[in-house]
Design an enzyme around this catalytic site. Structure first.
Site, PDB file in Angstrom:
ATOM      1  N   TYR A   1     -71.724  58.557 -11.911  1.00 16.83           N
ATOM      2  CA  TYR A   1     -72.943  58.556 -11.084  1.00 16.83           C
ATOM      3  C   TYR A   1     -72.947  57.558  -9.925  1.00 16.83           C
ATOM      4  O   TYR A   1     -73.733  57.718  -8.992  1.00 16.83           O
ATOM      5  CB  TYR A   1     -74.201  58.411 -11.945  1.00 16.83           C
ATOM      6  CG  TYR A   1     -74.646  57.013 -12.258  1.00 16.83           C
ATOM      7  CD1 TYR A   1     -74.006  56.269 -13.244  1.00 16.83           C
ATOM      8  CD2 TYR A   1     -75.721  56.436 -11.585  1.00 16.83           C
ATOM      9  CE1 TYR A   1     -74.430  54.987 -13.547  1.00 16.83           C
ATOM     10  CE2 TYR A   1     -76.142  55.150 -11.882  1.00 16.83           C
ATOM     11  CZ  TYR A   1     -75.495  54.432 -12.865  1.00 16.83           C
ATOM     12  OH  TYR A   1     -75.914  53.174 -13.156  1.00 16.83           O
TER      13      TYR A   1
ATOM     14  N   GLU B   1     -89.328  66.787 -19.331  1.00 11.57           N
ATOM     15  CA  GLU B   1     -89.909  66.753 -17.991  1.00 11.57           C
ATOM     16  C   GLU B   1     -90.888  67.906 -17.819  1.00 11.57           C
ATOM     17  O   GLU B   1     -90.886  68.858 -18.598  1.00 11.57           O
ATOM     18  CB  GLU B   1     -88.808  66.876 -16.912  1.00 11.57           C
ATOM     19  CG  GLU B   1     -87.676  65.856 -17.080  1.00 11.57           C
ATOM     20  CD  GLU B   1     -86.784  65.693 -15.857  1.00 11.57           C
ATOM     21  OE1 GLU B   1     -87.176  66.099 -14.745  1.00 11.57           O
ATOM     22  OE2 GLU B   1     -85.677  65.150 -16.027  1.00 11.57           O
TER      23      GLU B   1
ATOM     24  N   HIS C   1     -89.653  55.202 -18.250  1.00  6.40           N
ATOM     25  CA  HIS C   1     -88.280  55.717 -18.360  1.00  6.40           C
ATOM     26  C   HIS C   1     -87.333  54.919 -17.455  1.00  6.40           C
ATOM     27  O   HIS C   1     -86.266  54.480 -17.893  1.00  6.40           O
ATOM     28  CB  HIS C   1     -88.234  57.198 -17.981  1.00  6.40           C
ATOM     29  CG  HIS C   1     -86.845  57.757 -17.923  1.00  6.40           C
ATOM     30  ND1 HIS C   1     -86.068  57.920 -19.043  1.00  6.40           N
ATOM     31  CD2 HIS C   1     -86.081  58.179 -16.871  1.00  6.40           C
ATOM     32  CE1 HIS C   1     -84.888  58.424 -18.690  1.00  6.40           C
ATOM     33  NE2 HIS C   1     -84.865  58.589 -17.377  1.00  6.40           N
TER      34      HIS C   1
ATOM     35  N   GLN D   1     -72.276  61.171 -17.200  1.00  2.00           N
ATOM     36  CA  GLN D   1     -73.159  60.528 -16.207  1.00  2.00           C
ATOM     37  C   GLN D   1     -72.740  59.079 -15.932  1.00  2.00           C
ATOM     38  O   GLN D   1     -72.641  58.655 -14.784  1.00  2.00           O
ATOM     39  CB  GLN D   1     -74.599  60.570 -16.740  1.00  2.00           C
ATOM     40  CG  GLN D   1     -75.656  60.052 -15.773  1.00  2.00           C
ATOM     41  CD  GLN D   1     -77.071  60.167 -16.375  1.00  2.00           C
ATOM     42  OE1 GLN D   1     -77.263  60.695 -17.478  1.00  2.00           O
ATOM     43  NE2 GLN D   1     -78.049  59.673 -15.653  1.00  2.00           N
TER      44      GLN D   1
ATOM     45  N   ASP E   1     -84.945  66.913  -8.575  1.00  2.00           N
ATOM     46  CA  ASP E   1     -85.375  66.179  -9.770  1.00  2.00           C
ATOM     47  C   ASP E   1     -85.780  64.772  -9.359  1.00  2.00           C
ATOM     48  O   ASP E   1     -84.998  64.055  -8.729  1.00  2.00           O
ATOM     49  CB  ASP E   1     -84.229  66.135 -10.790  1.00  2.00           C
ATOM     50  CG  ASP E   1     -84.702  65.686 -12.165  1.00  2.00           C
ATOM     51  OD1 ASP E   1     -85.919  65.757 -12.446  1.00  2.00           O
ATOM     52  OD2 ASP E   1     -83.848  65.263 -12.966  1.00  2.00           O
TER      53      ASP E   1
ATOM     54  N   THR F   1     -87.780  62.260 -16.411  1.00  2.00           N
ATOM     55  CA  THR F   1     -88.103  62.072 -17.828  1.00  2.00           C
ATOM     56  C   THR F   1     -89.443  61.375 -17.995  1.00  2.00           C
ATOM     57  O   THR F   1     -89.698  60.360 -17.346  1.00  2.00           O
ATOM     58  CB  THR F   1     -86.999  61.227 -18.490  1.00  2.00           C
ATOM     59  OG1 THR F   1     -85.759  61.837 -18.197  1.00  2.00           O
ATOM     60  CG2 THR F   1     -87.191  61.128 -19.985  1.00  2.00           C
TER      61      THR F   1
HETATM   62 CA    CA Z   1     -83.908  64.202 -15.054  1.00  2.00          CA
END
Ligand code: CA
Length: 413
Positions: free
Chosen positions: A241, A198, A130, A237, A123, A346
């Site tokens: 993260y 996406e 974004h 997240q 990804d 995104t």
């Molecule tokens: Ca993503």
């Protein structure tokens, strides 16, 4: 050039003669097909009936439960099959026309499978709008982009096992979060469940381990594209993260649309690249047009309620092209394989209505997203269905992707 067809499919249908995307549908098990209007052409039937005998590859690839072996036959064969289909659909006396009762299946009633075996999924994070929005909310509004962002297409390795086909229900994940103001983490259902709008491309030809794909050859390694929903649990997240990036906030599910639209079908919708400033390193430099004008829409439908459109965006806003993503991914010698899926990140546009996640639309949960029936949302609630649609349109014809849809079920207790 206008192509007549005996099915009378309109040129502005999502699945017009100019599209002919590939997918796997259910007919005595997973079966490869091509969408045309409200029908699917059963490729396994065509192969078994020897209708494809003029093509120069082994059509036994269509008895496989995924498209990987067909994709492996190479770009010239993808193109030859597409041309054959266009000719057969144009000629009312063709072999396909004569076998239509068995070769064609109702598309709206069909069930679909993930069309390729996805060995690896990556990804990216390639929309500047974004990345800037997220940077403003979570870091420093004055320095929203991290120093590397304009120099390389940032990405992470995701998880292929939990990629599901449109129409599959998705369970709200449980996980560890740290509520604002509390000293210790808690365990329970995510309270900030989000989608990410996406697109993803599917690798169509491989490179050898140790041999990078040059940026000017990278598009030749792409088979086609799907719509991709990277479901994201924002509260999980936020806590997990740092320092290694997304983990359980992302890998509980990602949803893809059933039809892979080929790069050949997308070619008429090629458009100018976004200007990259500062200039990128030579291995990422491209000339010409490498973005694609794909109109995107997201809607939310509450359980038993009315569908509300909540976002309009466009794939052309991407700062990094797919070719640059693939060149960067392999520049260290990493090998990609047929069926690998690379998601864009995104896709947000410049204005508020074009933001590709609820995190951005609600600006971190501060603003209500008002729906048609008067309800409002900051994040996704149980029973909500998120539907993404994508289509390329010009004055002459449409090349559409159809839908990428999923409903959220309550978390396990
Ligand atoms: Ca993503």
């Amino acid at each position: 050039m206008k192509m007549k067809n005996w099915l009378n499919v309109d040129d502005h249908h999502n699945f017009s003669m100019y599209n002919l995307p590939f997918g796997m549908f259910h007919r005595n098990g997973p079966t490869p097909g091509v969408a045309i209007g409200d029908y699917i052409i059963d490729l396994r039937f065509c192969a078994e009936k020897s209708l494809l005998s003029s093509l120069s590859f082994d059509t036994n690839v269509f008895s496989q439960p995924v498209l990987n072996d067909f994709i492996a036959t190479g770009k010239s064969n993808w193109s030859a099959l597409r041309k054959w289909l266009q000719e057969q659909l144009s000629d009312a006396n063709s072999a396909l026309a004569q076998n239509q009762n068995e070769a064609l299946v109702d598309r709206p009633k069909a069930k679909f499978y993930v069309p390729v075996h996805i060995g690896d999924y990556t990804d990216f994070y390639s929309s500047i709008e974004h990345a800037t929005n997220v940077g403003k909310m979570f870091r420093d509004p004055e320095n929203a982009l991290l120093p590397n962002w304009r120099h390389l297409p940032v990405g992470y390795h995701g998880r292929a096992s939990s990629i599901v086909i449109s129409g599959t229900d998705v369970r709200r994940p449980n996980g560890q979060t740290k509520p604002p103001g509390s000293d210790a983490p808690v365990f329970g259902p995510s309270k900030r469940l989000d989608y990410e709008l996406e697109m993803a491309f599917i690798v169509g030809s491989e490179n050898k381990l140790g041999e990078p794909i040059p940026v000017d050859k990278a598009e030749e390694h792409i088979f086609g594209m799907v719509v991709f929903n990277d479901w994201s649990a924002r509260d999980i997240q936020t806590w997990e993260y740092v320092p290694l990036g997304p983990f359980l906030a992302k890998n509980f599910a990602s949803t893809i649309s059933p039809w892979i639209v080929t790069m050949e079908a997308l070619e008429p919708f090629r458009t100018g690249s976004v200007e990259q400033n500062p200039p990128v390193l030579p291995y990422l430099q491209q000339t010409g047009n490498h973005n694609f004008d794909i109109q995107l829409e997201v809607s939310l439908t509450p359980e038993g309620g009315e569908e509300s459109s909540i976002c309009h965006s466009n794939f052309k806003y991407m700062y990094w092209s797919m070719a640059q993503q693939l060149a960067h991914h392999t520049v260290n010698g990493c090998n990609v394989r047929i069926g690998d899926m690379m998601a864009s990140g995104t896709i947000s546009g410049p204005d508020n209505g074009s933001f590709g996640s609820m995190l951005e639309l609600s600006w971190g949960g501060k603003n209500q997203i008002v729906l048609k029936d008067g309800q409002s949302r900051t994040f996704i609630e149980d029973g909500d269905t998120i539907t993404m649609k994508a289509a390329c349109k010009n004055e002459n014809f449409t090349v559409g992707f159809g839908e990428c849809s999923g409903k959220i079920l309550p978390a396990l207790r």
